[in-house]
Write an enzyme that holds these catalytic residues in place. Structure first.
Site, mmCIF file in Angstrom:
data_model
loop_
_atom_site.group_PDB
_atom_site.id
_atom_site.type_symbol
_atom_site.label_atom_id
_atom_site.label_comp_id
_atom_site.label_asym_id
_atom_site.label_seq_id
_atom_site.Cartn_x
_atom_site.Cartn_y
_atom_site.Cartn_z
ATOM 1 N N ASP A 1 -13.815 -4.638 -1.818
ATOM 2 C CA ASP A 1 -13.598 -4.267 -0.410
ATOM 3 C C ASP A 1 -14.910 -4.371 0.368
ATOM 4 O O ASP A 1 -15.579 -3.365 0.603
ATOM 5 C CB ASP A 1 -13.068 -2.834 -0.314
ATOM 6 C CG ASP A 1 -11.726 -2.667 -0.994
ATOM 7 O OD1 ASP A 1 -10.807 -3.423 -0.667
ATOM 8 O OD2 ASP A 1 -11.593 -1.777 -1.852
ATOM 9 N N ASP B 1 0.864 -1.173 0.000
ATOM 10 C CA ASP B 1 0.000 0.000 0.000
ATOM 11 C C ASP B 1 0.906 1.230 0.000
ATOM 12 O O ASP B 1 1.673 1.446 0.943
ATOM 13 C CB ASP B 1 -0.900 0.032 1.231
ATOM 14 C CG ASP B 1 -1.924 -1.089 1.224
ATOM 15 O OD1 ASP B 1 -2.189 -1.636 0.148
ATOM 16 O OD2 ASP B 1 -2.437 -1.420 2.306
ATOM 17 N N ASN C 1 -10.659 -8.597 -0.735
ATOM 18 C CA ASN C 1 -10.271 -8.101 0.581
ATOM 19 C C ASN C 1 -11.412 -8.324 1.576
ATOM 20 O O ASN C 1 -12.505 -8.748 1.208
ATOM 21 C CB ASN C 1 -9.945 -6.612 0.491
ATOM 22 C CG ASN C 1 -8.907 -6.311 -0.564
ATOM 23 O OD1 ASN C 1 -7.759 -6.713 -0.443
ATOM 24 N ND2 ASN C 1 -9.299 -5.610 -1.621
#
Length: 589
Positions: free
Chosen positions: A444, A286, A509
């Site tokens: 997500d 990230d 995720n």
């Protein structure tokens, strides 16, 4: 300075303002050509003659302007050789050795080769048995035709039709990852491969037959035995990506063989024989700007990347280029960059992230994925940029795959509502030009607990971890904008929709598990990996080597990704692979 590919618009300018006209040139379909059903009849653009170049230290590269060819360039330069770019058909015929790293769609590539006169020159060069190395699409284009966009004629040098993998037998398409070769005859360039895995990423393949058996030097099994490489005389081509196969075989046996035509040093025999498709271990970085404006690798705790201190600074776990290089040395099968900087509102202005990709690709020879801000946008001056232009710049900077997040959610919502594929979403645009294997959709979701699965219109399942009030069911609500905004769509519905819209892979995720180190959300991963026929990457929650074996044993995940445990050196990548190997799970060493 990197030489430009041969297309006229790119030769004139590599500026961002020219990308739109470049894209229209590269990918214009010629409908008259695609209606033909016989071998291509080439029209001479110039008087061509076949002669050798005097630049013995140079490798001639045929880069037709699509996809990530930077890694091939870097591999060649890593060995100390110069690159001569093809500008005209005569450059092909003058080459001492020619490498054609084809990337993208078969039809678009053939259209460019035909319009520029390169197709005729390629056929002449190869028919004269000149040193040639084709990579991926550079192999497929040698065949008679492809079914990728209807029946499209190829160069017609090798008998056979390039067709799509059969996903009805349970194999996921695209074929993405590290697989084993079955070498069928002396191929020279495969001498050092031995029992190692090589990297594939493709949805279409050519099949061996009696008509082409004299060409086939190796096959690979993925549902069926397809052609992994060909060799006849000085003509070689491979379906896999040697420039992305970890450096051991790509640099020392394949590219080097073609650059020097010399005997290479032999690799030590591997102790572990590659027998099939390996499960991938991916390192995720990230990346964002800290409060001082420097790009750093950070890691969130349920997506919060700031330290729980008085200063509340962005968590700094290292420099992106250095960490990526270390993970490559440690054996990561892929490197994934998630761009979470403030530049996301203007991705083509994100010069630091583009520079990270360029520098990383110089020394990291495994696939690179980048995500964050890949969408249509208009800058402050009113200039509109398509998502295809944004993605193209990242591909040219070293990315092999593009990850799309929020924009894919909006596209899926619209598709579910209308049932119409507009072709205008970033997902559709990029997959149409570069192929679905180049597009990852990052999902997500967060758990929303329920007393009954009938309490919501979305797919709900019984979960292992009960809710705060003892709820046994949950649905997984998708979010956008870094998990800050919930959307009226579930992860199950989103995954099904994006597969239909052209996604080639899903990065799954889980906000609830992020940074917790308690293991992947097996319930979620099983739900999604059972629902789609494209590869699924498990993400969020890894804290021990056992979490990787658990997700592979209990779900159909094709890969598992981790970040914090690698950054903090709590769990080395090699320890994960050693554990998986002991558990009988195929991995690449």
């Amino acid at each position: 300075m990197e030489a430009a590919p041969f297309t006229s618009e790119i030769t004139k300018s590599r500026s961002l303002s020219s990308l739109s006209s470049t894209s229209s040139l590269l990918f214009l379909r010629n409908s008259d050509f695609y209606r033909q059903r016989s071998r291509v009849k080439f029209k001479s653009h110039t008087a061509l003659s076949l002669r050798a170049s005097s630049e013995s230290s140079a490798v001639t590269l045929l880069d037709y302007g699509a996809g990530n060819v930077r890694s091939v360039r870097n591999a060649i330069r890593h060995l100390g050789f110069d690159i001569k770019d093809v500008q005209t058909p005569q450059d092909i015929l003058n080459a001492d050795r020619l490498i054609f790293p084809g990337v993208g769609a078969f039809a678009a590539a053939m259209d460019v080769l035909n319009k520029t006169g390169m197709a005729e020159a390629l056929c002449t060069y190869i028919e004269k048995d000149r040193p040639f190395l084709g990579i991926c699409l550079g192999l497929q284009l040698l065949f008679e035709s492809s079914e990728e966009k209807g029946l499209v004629n190829g160069l017609g040098l090798i008998p056979g039709v390039v067709g799509r993998f059969d996903s009805t037998n349970g194999f996921r398409v695209p074929h993405i990852g590290w697989n084993a070769l079955q070498i069928s005859k002396d191929s020279e360039i495969l001498d050092d491969v031995g029992n190692q895995h090589v990297y594939f990423v493709h949805s279409y393949r050519a099949m061996p037959s009696n008509d082409n058996k004299e060409w086939v030097s190796s096959t690979c099994n993925y549902g069926d035995n397809f052609i992994a490489s060909i060799r006849r005389g000085n003509v070689h081509a491979v379906q896999f990506h040697p420039e992305k196969s970890g450096g051991k075989i790509s640099l020392l046996s394949i590219v080097l063989f073609y650059c020097s035509r010399a005997q290479t040093s032999k690799q030590k025999p591997t102790e572990r024989k590659a027998s099939g498709l390996a499960k991938r271990v991916i390192a995720c970085l990230d990346v964002r700007a800290n409060d001082k404006g420097d790009l750093v690798v950070t890691k969130g705790d349920q997506y919060d990347v700031r330290e729980n201190t008085k200063e509340n600074e962005v968590r700094n776990l290292g420099k992106p280029v250095e960490l990526a290089g270390q993970y490559y040395k440690d054996g990561a099968d892929e490197i994934s960059f998630l761009n979470i900087t403030g530049f996301r509102d203007f991705p083509l202005g994100d010069l630091p992230m583009i520079q990270v990709l360029r520098l990383t690709s110089e020394n990291v020879f495994v696939p690179l994925t980048v995500g964050g801000g890949i969408r249509d946008f208009t800058d402050a001056s009113g200039r509109h940029y398509s998502s295809l232009e944004v993605a193209s710049e990242y591909f040219r900077s070293g990315a092999d795959k593009i990850s799309i997040g929020s924009d894919a959610v909006y596209a899926a919502e619209e598709y579910i509502k209308t049932g119409v594929k507009t072709g205008k979403s970033s997902l559709e645009q990029i997959s149409r030009v570069y192929g679905n294997q180049a597009v990852v959709v990052s999902i997500d979701p967060r758990r929303v607990y329920l007393k009954s699965p009938d309490d919501v219109e979305f797919k709900a399942i019984r979960v292992k971890d009960t809710g705060p009030n003892g709820e046994e069911y949950a649905w997984y609500q998708c979010t956008v904008n870094g998990g800050r905004e919930g959307r009226p769509i579930g992860a199950y519905e989103l995954a099904k929709a994006v597969e239909e819209l052209g996604a080639g892979e899903i990065l799954l995720n889980c906000i609830d598990c992020d940074g917790q180190g308690k293991g992947f959300d097996v319930d979620l991963i099983k739900l999604i990996s059972d629902a789609v026929s494209i590869p699924v990457i498990a993400s969020s929650g890894a804290g021990a080597v056992e979490h990787f074996s658990e997700v592979y044993m209990k779900t159909n995940a094709s890969a598992a990704l981790a970040a914090g445990i690698f950054h903090r050196k709590e769990v080395p990548i090699q320890s994960v692979k050693e554990h998986l190997f002991k558990e009988g799970i195929e991995v690449r060493f």
